[in-house]
Every structure is written in C-alpha cells, then in structure tokens.
Design an enzyme around this catalytic site. Structure first.
Site, short mmCIF file in Angstrom:
data_model
loop_
_atom_site.label_atom_id
_atom_site.label_comp_id
_atom_site.label_asym_id
_atom_site.label_seq_id
_atom_site.Cartn_x
_atom_site.Cartn_y
_atom_site.Cartn_z
N TRP A 102 0.88 -1.18 0.00
CA TRP A 102 0.00 0.00 0.00
C TRP A 102 0.91 1.23 0.00
CZ3 TRP A 102 -1.97 2.75 4.81
CH2 TRP A 102 -2.99 3.64 4.49
N ASP A 127 -0.55 -6.04 9.18
CA ASP A 127 -1.57 -5.05 8.83
C ASP A 127 -2.81 -5.83 8.40
OD1 ASP A 127 -3.16 -3.04 7.88
OD2 ASP A 127 -1.62 -2.10 6.63
N LYS A 185 -13.27 -1.11 6.18
CA LYS A 185 -13.81 -1.95 5.09
C LYS A 185 -14.81 -2.98 5.61
CE LYS A 185 -10.10 0.01 3.44
NZ LYS A 185 -9.75 0.85 2.34
#
Ligand code: LMR
Length: 397
Positions: free
Chosen positions: A130, A211, A246
């Site tokens: 990311w 993560d 999310k």
C-alpha cells in the site's frame, strides 16, 4: 517560510479519487480507491451499523472524554476478533490494544512506539505494498526496507525471493505483512507459507508487524486471522494493526486499532503506558463515535449475527465479481490470461497492464484505476462488466 516547501505529486490513490469525482461523464466507472460498492455502485451504511448507531445516539447523555486508549469494549472486541477469544497470549495478559483513528492511525501509533522501543530497527515492507505505508512509517521515524513479494509477470507470490531477503534481516527488525487481502495485489500467503515464515521469524529473531485491514473479506473472520494468530502463538512479540473501514464500512468515522503482543505481562503493561503516551502526543484521544458503534455490534449477539451475514455477502460478492470479470475478459480473446484474478482475494488485483494503458482507460473510456493497474473489483457490477471488459480489451489491441 512556506516558500521553502516543495510541490508534491497527488496521492497515488486519493489523487485518482479526485480525478474520478471531477469527471462529468455519466457512465464513468470507479475501480480506484478501496471502498466497497454494492451492485448499484453505492457504498451504503451496513444495517447492523445503522441499528447500533441509532441505539447509541438514543442512549448517549454525555460527550465527555473517553480515554487515551479509546473504548475498552471496542478494544476487547477487536482482540477477540484478531486473536480468537481464548488465545493463550490474551489469557496470559500479554496483549495491549489501543483504539486508533483508522488503520492509518494504528500504523502511525505503532510506528512511533516501535521507533521508541528500537530506534535501530528496520521495517521490511512487501514490494509492492500500500503506497501510504512508506510515508506513514517514515514520518514515525522508522528505517524502511523492502522484500520482494509479488511477481507481476507470473501473477503469484514469489515466496522464495521473499524468504531470501528476510534471511538478511537482523534480529529485532520488523516484517510488515498483509494479514489477508493483500493491498495492492490480492495474492495472500498460504497456511504453509505463514508457517514457514513463522519459523523464519523465530530463527532470525524478526518481529511480525501484521496489517489486518480487511479481516473477513477474503475467506472469513477466523480464516483471515490465521497468520496473525499463528505468529502470536509462535513468537514472543507481534504487532497487529486493524481497521474497521472496510469490514464494517466505517471509512469516514476513522476506526482502527494497534495491538501489541509482548513476551510477558509486565512488558505488556510497559507497552500500554508507552503507546498511550505516544497517542497522547499525537492526537490525545481517538474519536469515539465509530468505535462505540463497533463495540455495540460486536457485543450485541443479534447485531453481531447481522454484521457477520452482511460481511459474508460482501465477501461472496467480491469473489463472484472476480470470476465474472475473468469470464468476461476471456470471451474478448485478448492476448492476456486474466484467470489469476479469480484466485486472488479481497478488493484488489493488478490487471498487469501498462501505465499508458491505464491512462487511456481513464481518459478515453472513463474507467478509473490506480496507475499501477490496481483495480478495486467491488466497482464492477452486472450492469458495467461488459463495458469494463470491452474497454480493457480495446486498450490491449
Ligand atoms: C486503498 O488502498 O485504496 C484504501 O486503503 C484507501 C486509502 O486510504 O488508500
């Protein structure tokens, strides 16, 4: 003084979101920022979240401060989701968790704590990762390095290259791992690879830094925590950062956590004191509203069951869209084989096309994706999949 500041390029992801919003074309399609969209292209508030939110607003009679570590019910709920309710590390009091402003806030708090605890540590990031991992962890004062992860030509994890690089890391260094739904490539580690990696970390004294921003969107809530749980069983120290953007659709509410597993209960107390001090220095206290909603959803059995069902619907839809896109692209008989997309998980995959082709898709066809060719499969639906596949086939000609 401000004249000394340097101009900067737009953010690799949010810059595309801005371009998409500015496009006036009625048929524009957004496959860019990692936000879930339903079949109608909307990002609705989950029903479980709506109900929890209403109950909270009805019952709330004060807006006084909560705590530096945030909502205690939220932190407990997150620990159970990540580690499983009976994880030995939880029972031994070896886990300290703080609520943070989103997963990014969690990474930042964790980054500052790691830089304080071990200033000479290197953090190894997956190549690719990311894009925001780099500036965020650098600002925290950490030294960054990279390990090869995804082979763009072969469309798979290059596990041997990953391990070879990590064999060169020194004891105390950290390995940032995507717990599931790898962002940007969608290719996750298998259980065997997680086990291999746990052994490598054990042998070389490396600290896993997981993560976990998409828990529940690959295979299931427990399944997606496999890596984080395994690392916590095998290693004395682990860091896990989570996000509720999310899997609970709470994007703008900024809800996440930073969780630290220590070797002993005493060390865990030191971690909690220090991470609280870091958070106090950065933003004092996290916003409460979203975390209060999550705590309500996780601890109310009816709302929790509704959320688990909604999450399953999102997950199944994402996996179904992957197959739909692959089938549609196959009928266009392009030179490329896109079948790998069906095996990847979460919101993202690389199409594996060039930056020029991505720009043509945006400028000529109004189909938006990240310039690395990362797509968010949630932006596809039955009404637009033909157009998406036709547009990709057209730029590949
Ligand atoms: C993404 O990768 O698109 C999301 O995580 C949104 C963001 O903040 O970059």
């Amino acid at each position: 003084m401000f004249e000394t500041l340097k101009p900067l390029p737009p953010d690799a992801i949010l810059g595309i979101m801005t371009l998409f919003r500015a496009d006036q074309h009625a048929g524009k399609i957004d496959l860019s920022v990692g936000v879930y969209q339903d079949e109608q292209g909307r990002t609705p508030v989950l029903a479980s979240v709506k109900r929890a939110e209403k109950a909270i607003i009805d019952a709330q009679d004060s807006k006084t401060y909560v705590a530096i570590a945030g909502n205690a019910g939220f932190n407990r709920g997150v620990e159970e989701l990540v580690y499983g309710a009976n994880h030995p590390a939880l029972r031994a009091g070896r886990v300290a968790t703080v609520q943070t402003p989103g997963g990014s806030g969690g990474l930042s708090v964790a980054g500052h704590l790691l830089a304080r605890a071990n200033p000479s540590a290197r953090v190894y990031l997956s190549e690719p990762t990311w894009p925001n991992h780099f500036p965020l962890l650098k600002l925290a004062g950490l030294t960054l390095d990279a390990y090869p992860y995804y082979d763009l030509k072969k469309h798979r994890v290059d596990f041997d290259a990953m391990k070879a690089k990590l064999e060169t890391a020194k004891a105390g260094d950290l390995v940032l791992l995507h717990g599931c739904c790898h962002n940007p490539c969608g290719a996750d580690l298998t259980k065997e690879q997680w086990q291999d990696l746990a052994a490598l970390c054990e042998r070389r004294g490396l600290v896993p830094f997981v993560d976990l921003a998409y828990q529940g969107l690959a295979e299931g809530l427990a399944e997606d925590a496999y890596g984080a749980r395994l690392m916590t069983e095998r290693l004395p120290e682990v860091v896990v950062v989570t996000s509720c953007s999310k899997n609970l659709g709470l994007y703008r509410e900024r809800v996440g956590s930073a969780s630290f597993v220590s070797a002993t209960r005493e060390q865990s107390q030191l971690v909690l004191a220090n991470v609280s001090n870091v958070a106090r220095g950065l933003y004092s206290m996290p916003p409460d509203h979203g975390a209060a909603i999550v705590a309500k959803v996780l601890h109310d059995s009816e709302l929790r069951a509704l959320w688990v069902k909604e999450l399953e619907e999102m997950r199944n839809r994402l996996n179904g869209l992957r197959k739909l896109l692959v089938d549609e692209l196959a009928t266009r008989k392009t030179q490329m084989d896109f079948s790998f997309i069906a095996n990847e998980r979460g919101m993202f995959s690389f199409l594996g096309i060039s930056k020029e082709q991505v720009i043509r898709l945006r400028e000529e066809f109004h189909v938006y994706m990240i310039e690395s060719s990362r797509i968010n499969v949630a932006g596809i639906n039955r009404a637009n999949v033909d157009y998406v596949a036709d547009s990709i086939a057209a730029v590949l000609k």
